[in-house]
Structure formats: structure tokens, C-alpha cells
Scaffold this motif. Structure first.
Motif, PDB file in Angstrom:
ATOM      1  N   ILE A   1      -1.693   1.718   0.587  1.00 25.88           N
ATOM      2  CA  ILE A   1      -1.054   0.586   1.730  1.00 25.88           C
ATOM      3  C   ILE A   1       0.249   0.705   1.834  1.00 25.88           C
ATOM      4  CG2 ILE A   1      -1.029  -1.765   2.027  1.00 25.88           C
ATOM      5  CD1 ILE A   1      -3.347  -2.236   0.100  1.00 25.88           C
TER       6      ILE A   1
ATOM      7  N   GLN B   1       1.590  -3.577   5.606  1.00 25.43           N
ATOM      8  CA  GLN B   1       0.332  -3.514   6.308  1.00 25.43           C
ATOM      9  C   GLN B   1      -0.653  -4.200   5.714  1.00 25.43           C
ATOM     10  OE1 GLN B   1      -0.662   0.565   5.942  1.00 25.43           O
ATOM     11  NE2 GLN B   1       0.148   1.063   7.643  1.00 25.43           N
TER      12      GLN B   1
ATOM     13  N   ALA C   1      -4.499  -3.719   4.853  1.00 28.19           N
ATOM     14  CA  ALA C   1      -5.484  -2.947   4.753  1.00 28.19           C
ATOM     15  C   ALA C   1      -6.993  -3.592   4.273  1.00 28.19           C
ATOM     16  CB  ALA C   1      -5.244  -2.014   3.559  1.00 28.19           C
TER      17      ALA C   1
ATOM     18  N   LEU D   1       2.666  -7.956  -2.340  1.00 26.82           N
ATOM     19  CA  LEU D   1       1.392  -7.475  -2.047  1.00 26.82           C
ATOM     20  C   LEU D   1       0.356  -8.631  -2.345  1.00 26.82           C
ATOM     21  CD1 LEU D   1      -0.680  -5.453  -1.038  1.00 26.82           C
ATOM     22  CD2 LEU D   1      -0.631  -4.572  -3.396  1.00 26.82           C
TER      23      LEU D   1
ATOM     24  N   SER E   1       2.473  -7.556   2.352  1.00 24.34           N
ATOM     25  CA  SER E   1       1.372  -6.465   2.659  1.00 24.34           C
ATOM     26  C   SER E   1       0.254  -7.521   2.138  1.00 24.34           C
ATOM     27  CB  SER E   1       1.427  -5.328   1.953  1.00 24.34           C
ATOM     28  OG  SER E   1       2.812  -4.744   2.149  1.00 24.34           O
TER      29      SER E   1
ATOM     30  N   LEU F   1      -4.133  -6.768   0.888  1.00 22.28           N
ATOM     31  CA  LEU F   1      -5.239  -5.972   0.681  1.00 22.28           C
ATOM     32  C   LEU F   1      -6.525  -6.979   0.697  1.00 22.28           C
ATOM     33  CD1 LEU F   1      -6.965  -3.624   0.113  1.00 22.28           C
ATOM     34  CD2 LEU F   1      -6.491  -3.586  -2.389  1.00 22.28           C
TER      35      LEU F   1
ATOM     36  N   ARG G   1      -5.525  -0.775   8.605  1.00 24.11           N
ATOM     37  CA  ARG G   1      -6.084   0.277   7.936  1.00 24.11           C
ATOM     38  C   ARG G   1      -7.182  -0.038   7.190  1.00 24.11           C
ATOM     39  NH1 ARG G   1      -5.229   5.346   8.186  1.00 24.11           N
ATOM     40  NH2 ARG G   1      -6.062   6.816   6.627  1.00 24.11           N
TER      41      ARG G   1
END
Ligand code: ATP
Length: 233
Positions: A24, A28, A30, A154, A185, A187, A202
């Protein structure tokens, strides 16, 4: 920002991850996709040190996370919204937020309780409610707010909107967009593919403990074979 290479994890003698690779970039979003039991939670828990990785590497910026206790990983700037929320039931909503407040990375303009209420306005009226008296949607918003109060670089969400009403889901996706615009970021694991693909830079698909596909949302939408084979849609 996060680079997972050849990660393996076991539960006793049984192996759950067989060499996961995932990356990652800073800022971003993800996604980690896959059917039930394929290893999404195990991957997240391995990043956080909640389960112990048996091999491979997880680099966050340049720090190795494998073998690191969870609190030290959290202090590096990773905030977790765990599956099942895990709100402190006998603290008020506000106390749940205060409990995790910290700014180890000395971020400028850190998260505050008022900023969390600005992100999720419906929480403010419940600030004195005990955690166990909140609805599922309120608990999930609180779990996100509680992770933000650690000022993460994150944010990891395991089942971001599972079991929630459409309106609450919508406010969570909007909040995640704002959090990303803030430079954080993300996830995210979730079952609502359509919503995920709208915000993801992504996507990674995990199948029996291995990443079997990765690419942009447009690439995934166009790959009907992968969607059908790995996600059953
Ligand atoms: P779900 O969407 O159902 O949460 P998942 O993709 O997050 O699934 P995991 O929970 O990571 O999958 O499970 C991966 C594998 O590890 C499964 O085979 C599961 O049975 C096994 N597993 C998970 N937790 C444990 C545990 N505590 N002890 C033993 N095996 C486990």
C-alpha cells in the motif's frame, strides 16, 4: 508505506497464510477481498501482531513489524477497526474516544473528539451513552473514531460495514473518503464490492492464504473471470 512479503502464519499446526504479498502506498486506499475463511482477518491480525507471523516480512515505512508487540505497532501509526468493533461496553461513547487518544507521531492538526463528531454527527447526541447501549451502526462509527483518535497514518478496517443499515453504510463510505483526503492510507476488508471499488486505488484478492489477483478497480471490474472465480459474483 506498507509492504508485506512472503508472509506466512500458522494457528498451531495448521497453516492459514502461505506467502502473502501486498503493498500500500502513502495516501492510498487498498482493499483485501476474498471469500469467507480465505485469510483476510489473519492477514490483518498478523500486521497488528495480534497473531504471530511464522515467516516473511511486514515493513511499515522502514520498520519491520514481524515479531513486534501490538502496542508498539499501533504507536508507529497503524489504527485498527477490528471485526466485531470491540467497543469498551462499560465506558461511555466519549470515554471510548478518550481511552485511545494519543499523538505519538506528533501529527499537526490531530484528531479530537469534536472532529470525530464532525465526521459522524449522529454520535454527538450519544456521547454520554455507555458503549453497550449503542446501536451496531453507532458502535462501528465509534470504532472508526476510536482508531482515528490514535492519529494513524494507516487505518485498517476489518469488515467496515458488515450488518449495517444502508444509510449508516453510506456515512461510513463518505467518512472513509474524507479520511483519505486527509492523507491517511486505508486498508479495508468488506463484502460490499460495489462500494469498495468506488474508493479503492488497488485491490488484492486472497484465496486460501495467498494473494491470487491484484489490480485497480477498473481492472477488477473488467476481469469477469477473476470476479466469478475468486469472489463468486
Ligand atoms: P471471514 O470473512 O469469514 O472472517 P477471513 O478471510 O477473514 O474469513 P480468516 O478468519 O483469516 O479468514 O481465516 C483463515 C483460515 O484460518 C481459516 O481456515 C480459518 O478456519 C483459520 N483460522 C482463523 N482463526 C483461527 C484460529 N483462531 N484458530 C485456528 N484456525 C483459525
Amino acid at each position: 508505506m506498507l509492504k508485506i512479503s512472503n508472509l506466512t502464519t500458522h494457528y498451531g499446526p495448521s497453516q492459514a497464510l502461505f506467502g502473502v504479498d501486498l503493498e500500500i502506498g502513502a495516501g492510498q486506499v487498498a482493499t483485501l477481498l476474498g471469500r469467507n475463511g480465505m485469510g483476510k482477518t489473519t492477514t490483518i491480525n498478523s500486521i497488528m501482531g495480534i497473531v504471530k507471523a511464522s515467516g516473511g516480512s511486514i515493513k511499515f515505512d522502514d520498520t519491520e513489524l514481524v515479531g513486534r508487540p501490538s502496542f508498539k505497532t499501533a504507536n508507529l501509526g497503524i489504527g485498527l477497526v477490528p471485526e466485531g468493533r470491540q467497543i469498551f461496553p462499560n465506558l461511555t461513547l466519549e470515554e471510548n474516544l478518550i481511552a485511545t487518544a494519543s499523538n505519538h507521531l506528533e501529527m499537526a492538526d490531530p484528531w479530537t473528539i469534536d472532529k470525530v463528531f464532525a465526521l459522524f454527527p449522529s454520535l454527538e447526541a450519544r456521547r454520554w451513552f455507555m458503549g453497550n447501549l449503542l446501536s451496531g451502526g453507532e458502535q462501528q462509527m465509534l470504532a472508526i473514531g476510536r482508531a482515528l483518535m490514535t492519529n494513524p497514518k494507516l487505518l485498517i478496517l476489518d469488515e467496515a460495514t458488515e450488518g449495517l443499515a444502508p444509510l449508516v453504510r453510506e456515512s461510513i463510505w463518505s467518512a472513509l473518503k474524507l479520511i483519505r483526503e486527509n492523507g491517511t492510507s486505508i486498508l479495508v476488508v468488506d463484502k460490499n464490492l460495489k462500494d469498495l471499488l468506488r474508493i479503492a486505488d488497488r485491490n488484492f484478492i486472497i484465496e486460501r492464504g495467498r494473494i491470487v489477483w491484484s489490480g485497480s478497480s477498473d481492472e477488477l471490474k473488467a476481469d469477469r473471470k477473476a470476479l466469478h472465480r475468486y469472489l463468486g459474483v
